[in-house]
Design a protein around this motif. Structure first.
Motif, PDB file in Angstrom:
ATOM      1  N   VAL A  45      37.707  46.429  34.776  1.00  0.00           N
ATOM      2  CA  VAL A  45      37.195  45.341  35.629  1.00  0.00           C
ATOM      3  C   VAL A  45      38.184  44.646  36.198  1.00  0.00           C
ATOM      4  N   VAL A  46      38.273  44.365  37.409  1.00  0.00           N
ATOM      5  CA  VAL A  46      39.505  43.591  37.854  1.00  0.00           C
ATOM      6  C   VAL A  46      39.009  41.948  38.026  1.00  0.00           C
ATOM      7  N   ASP A  47      39.186  41.130  37.154  1.00  0.00           N
ATOM      8  CA  ASP A  47      38.896  39.833  36.911  1.00  0.00           C
ATOM      9  C   ASP A  47      39.495  38.856  38.308  1.00  0.00           C
ATOM     10  N   HIS A  48      40.580  39.259  38.668  1.00  0.00           N
ATOM     11  CA  HIS A  48      41.139  38.435  39.638  1.00  0.00           C
ATOM     12  C   HIS A  48      42.087  39.494  40.285  1.00  0.00           C
ATOM     13  N   ASP A  49      41.947  39.491  41.797  1.00  0.00           N
ATOM     14  CA  ASP A  49      42.764  40.240  42.652  1.00  0.00           C
ATOM     15  C   ASP A  49      43.237  39.243  43.762  1.00  0.00           C
TER      16      ASP A  49
END
Length: 502
Positions: free
Chosen positions: A110-114
């Motif tokens: 999962v990308v928490d913040h991009d």
């Protein structure tokens, strides 16, 4: 860069090789086709063919059929497509990038913040990309795949192909660097995966001068990478594609104030055509910089967010360019191109629904570019042949802001009075011509789900729609003008910005 910077990524472990992309590349090589030549033979946009070849776009069944015919593959591509579909884990997601090793599935990472920051200075773009990754899988992640892809002339694939053949993107120009940990704690090693003229694929390795630092199940970390590309290779757009579950997506564009940048955004998905961003792009004028920022929460998987811009303050060193030159620079095919005189190829709907949506996305993007360069008080429209795509699709934006999309349209009835009003065409925008048209038209067209529909349009909207339907049948408005009547130079036209008169 692009999608004029297009960056897609994934991490390991767990996906199979894209067998269709591999087989398509093999047959392209066997037949000696360039990507541009293959796209032309298939009747597809060159950038889409390139994405399928690289594995970043999932092919449709119709695409596989057209490739089979164009490459005379003896059934090999049909077989590869069936194999690809059989082993594809989810029917709704596009194919992952072609890889020699497995990459992480959406269930494990999962990308928490991009967050991306693109800065332009003295003819060079510098991208800084930061992501906070969370490993929700059962095994350690040891590397992360990124893709750097450029397209200097997205509306002119032949020109782009020539550019990168003669002047390819190089590793020295990119100067890629990567780090692991907040504050660039540990430099990350990287290894080239694919090295092509217009794109690079790179494995960022969870290792470096301080040893190995895998991302174990339940752990999270920041990774950051940075590279540069000259404006000779990078065009005026930047795209983020949501390939993994993402909680927050943010983009920042940092431009010199004296360039007077205008910025706009388009959002597309697997099921919807291009639409403006749901929230406005912010702007902060600080000193000699203009900084544009935008973000969203929980973007849907497979969505694409593209920002485009125009440097309106860039000195030209001479008189303003002719309107036709401006339109050509925005990717609009001009009237000397024989493509405008051909009948556009119809869509087989709903079988080619995905292809139809992609064409409409390109049309909306072209409309956004053009609308930034000119005021259209009467509304505007554009047909697929005008952006180099031989498919029967057109869009119209009415003066009231309504968006009309037409597939396979044909005028089957005209009614009411006829009148003459001036029309302009993006494909020869230096002139305006008086064109007689009916006040009411009935248009037969196909919906995206394959239904045949008849829609009535009247007055100004009827004129706009009729103009675009003509384009799809190889007809220009000058063909509709009365004998002896000639277009006038745009300098003599006094109707710019005004509405239709009835």
């Amino acid at each position: 860069m692009t999608d004029r910077a297009r960056i897609t990524d994934a991490a390991e472990p767990g996906a199979e090789v894209n067998v269709f992309a591999v087989e398509l590349e093999r047959w392209r090589d066997v037949r000696g086709f360039s990507r541009a030549a293959l796209a032309k033979a298939m009747g597809y946009d060159r950038s889409y063919v390139s994405k399928v070849l690289s594995g970043t776009e999932r092919p449709s069944e119709a695409f596989a059929r057209h490739a089979e015919v164009a490459l005379r593959a003896g059934g090999a591509l049909r077989t590869a497509y069936r194999g690809f579909e059989t082993h594809r884990p989810g029917k709704s997601r596009p194919a992952p990038p072609v890889a020699d090793h497995p990459v992480a599935g959406t269930g494990s990472l999962v990308v928490d913040h991009d967050d991306a920051t693109l800065r332009y200075e003295d003819g060079v773009y510098r991208l800084t990309q930061r992501r906070r990754l969370v490993n929700q899988g059962a095994g350690p992640i040891t590397r992360y795949l990124i893709r750097i892809s450029v397209d200097r002339y997205p509306g002119d694939p032949e020109r782009s192909n020539r550019l990168y053949s003669e002047n390819p993107l190089t590793w020295d120009e990119i100067g890629l660097r990567a780090w692991h940990g907040r504050g660039r704690t540990n430099p990350m090693d990287w290894a080239a995966h694919h090295d092509r003229d217009a794109f690079k694929e790179v494995w960022l390795l969870f290792s470096g001068e301080h040893g190995h630092f895998p991302l174990y199940p339940g752990e999270s970390c920041w990774i950051e990478y940075e590279y540069t590309v000259s404006e000779a290779h990078w065009g005026n757009w930047f795209q983020r594609a949501v390939r993994l579950p993402t909680r927050t997506l943010s983009v920042c564009l940092d431009f010199p104030a004296d360039l007077s940048a205008a910025v706009w955004g388009l959002h597309t998905s697997m099921t919807a055509q291009a639409m403006p961003f749901a929230t406005a792009i912010g702007r902060d004028d600080t000193g000699d910089r203009h900084v544009f920022s935008w973000s969203c929460e929980d973007p849907p998987l497979h969505a694409r967010y593209r920002l485009e811009w125009d440097f309106r303050g860039r000195a030209t060193g001479g008189p303003p360019p002719a309107p036709s030159v401006v339109m050509a620079s925005l990717g609009v095919v001009q009237d000397t191109d024989p493509a405008l005189r051909r009948v556009a190829r119809r869509f087989d709907l709903p079988a080619e629904a995905e292809d139809a949506r992609r064409v409409v996305t390109e049309l909306n993007s072209a409309c956004e570019r053009v609308a930034q360069a000119h005021t259209f008080g009467k509304g505007m429209g554009i047909a697929a042949p005008q952006i180099g795509i031989d498919r029967a699709a057109a869009i119209v934006r009415t003066p009231d802001g309504e968006a009309i999309t037409l597939f396979n349209p044909a005028i089957i009835e005209q009614a009411g009075d006829f009148d003459e009003q001036y029309e302009g065409c993006l494909s020869f925008f230096d002139v305006r011509g008086q064109v007689p048209r009916a006040h009411v038209i009935h248009v037969e067209h196909t919906t995206i789900d394959g239904q045949t529909k008849i829609t009535m349009f009247d007055r100004g909207v009827a004129r706009l729609v009729a103009h675009e339907v003509d384009h799809l049948h190889g007809t220009l408005y000058v063909d509709r003008m009365r004998a002896g009547v000639e277009p006038i130079p745009v300098e003599q036209y006094r109707g710019t910005g005004s509405t239709w008169k009835y």
